[in-house]
Enzyme design. Structure first.
Site, PDB file in Angstrom:
ATOM      1  N   GLU A  85      16.708  37.862 -75.123  1.00 52.48           N
ATOM      2  CA  GLU A  85      16.196  36.730 -75.896  1.00 52.48           C
ATOM      3  C   GLU A  85      14.676  36.653 -75.920  1.00 52.48           C
ATOM      4  O   GLU A  85      14.104  35.910 -76.725  1.00 52.48           O
ATOM      5  CB  GLU A  85      16.776  35.422 -75.337  1.00 52.48           C
ATOM      6  CG  GLU A  85      18.265  35.272 -75.624  1.00 52.48           C
ATOM      7  CD  GLU A  85      18.879  34.030 -74.997  1.00 52.48           C
ATOM      8  OE1 GLU A  85      18.230  33.430 -74.112  1.00 52.48           O
ATOM      9  OE2 GLU A  85      20.000  33.677 -75.389  1.00 52.48           O
ATOM     10  N   GLU A 116      30.201  47.714 -59.035  1.00 50.97           N
ATOM     11  CA  GLU A 116      29.317  46.816 -58.287  1.00 50.97           C
ATOM     12  C   GLU A 116      29.258  47.170 -56.804  1.00 50.97           C
ATOM     13  O   GLU A 116      28.339  46.760 -56.090  1.00 50.97           O
ATOM     14  CB  GLU A 116      29.741  45.360 -58.462  1.00 50.97           C
ATOM     15  CG  GLU A 116      31.034  44.972 -57.798  1.00 50.97           C
ATOM     16  CD  GLU A 116      31.330  43.495 -57.996  1.00 50.97           C
ATOM     17  OE1 GLU A 116      31.346  42.780 -56.980  1.00 50.97           O
ATOM     18  OE2 GLU A 116      31.546  43.072 -59.139  1.00 50.97           O
TER      19      GLU A 116
END
Length: 309
Positions: A85, A116
């Site tokens: 963004e 992960e």
């Protein structure tokens, strides 16, 4: 390292929601909302650490270095959102803030097993980190192996490191330069860190990156002036911003924007300093893209508009 300790705050059972599965719909929502109210309080407690992290980012970016986010699952997705963004909002180059997610782009929309827990994968994904960069790990547990591997590699090459977690007591928090440990506590649904922990983490990322953009002069006052006019709708919005910033009429602002080739900051400096787009662009470049600093570089701007350094 792959097993979650049972004493993690987010893994504990929440005594306030033990009966959540027996409640009517509205009451379930009330309980969730009551817990959500704890997120901004947790963020308020760590603002000094967020400020440290922001100062490290400003320093890195001013020196031509980069900011990296590393995370898995919800934490990694939040990092991707924040990084994505910034270019459309503040006109930043996409390489300024780079997000790395365990498992790559596929894992953004689909769970990829085991990534992960892979320390070496984190280190490999951090191969692009250089000395002087800032590497930020995002991990609700504060101990995600992927994040640990990435930040340890980043530190080994001379990068500054930060950790955003929902575990203030994380053992790994002592290894990084700045640990933003959010005390959000047990979730409404035990272990569902996309809830309070995720909300608080997004608040931290929003505050962090916005503060960095403000400190780097990517705004003027509280106006978003670093967006370029790429289409007619956006051009109208930017003309309104220029009207707000200068007090001039829309026609003058639209003309200045066109003369500046759609560069809002150049148009703004041209109008405020009563100068040419070429001089405005040169001052902006010399000021590292910061509008107020560019204005101060132009003769007479400080006296005319009462700007302070």
């Amino acid at each position: 390292m792959s097993e979650l300790p049972i004493d993690l705050p987010t893994e504990q059972r929440n005594p306030r929601t033990l009966d959540v599965d027996t409640l009517p719909t509205l009451e379930v929502l009330r309980r969730i909302n009551e817990e959500d109210e704890l997120a901004p309080r947790a963020v308020a407690e760590v603002l000094p650490q967020v400020a440290e992290l922001a100062d490290l980012a400003v320093e890195a970016l001013r020196r031509g270095r980069r900011v990296h986010y590393f995370g898995a699952g919800t934490s990694g997705r939040l990092g991707f959102i924040d990084a994505a963004e910034l270019p459309p909002t503040y006109g930043t180059p996409p390489e300024w803030v780079v997000a790395h997610h365990a498992g790559g782009h596929e894992a953004l929309s689909n769970a990829v097993e085991g990534v992960e827990d892979d320390v070496s994968l984190g280190a490999r994904d951090a191969a692009s980190v250089r000395a002087g960069d800032l590497a930020i790990g995002i991990a609700a547990s504060g101990t995600t192996p992927y994040v640990v591997g990435a930040l340890r590699h980043a530190a080994s090459v001379g990068a500054a490191t930060g950790l955003i977690s929902a575990n203030p007591s994380s053992w790994f928090g002592t290894e990084v330069d700045v640990h933003v440990g959010l005390a959000t506590g047990p979730e409404v649904i035990s272990g569902s860190t996309r809830m309070k922990a995720g909300t608080a983490t997004k608040m931290v990322l929003n505050a962090f990156s916005t503060t960095v953009m403000v400190r780097l002069g990517r705004t003027y006052s509280n106006l978003m002036v670093s967006v370029n006019a790429l289409n007619s709708k956006l051009r109208r919005r930017l003309v309104r911003i220029l009207v707000e910033a200068t007090g001039l009429d829309a026609r003058a602002c639209e003309h200045a924007l066109a003369e500046a080739g759609g560069d809002t900051r150049v148009a703004l400096i041209t109008l405020l300093a009563d100068t040419t787009p070429a001089r405005a662009a040169a001052a902006l470049e010399e000021a590292g893209g910061a509008v107020r600093e560019a204005l101060l570089l132009l003769e007479g701007a400080q006296e005319r508009y009462g700007l302070s350094s």
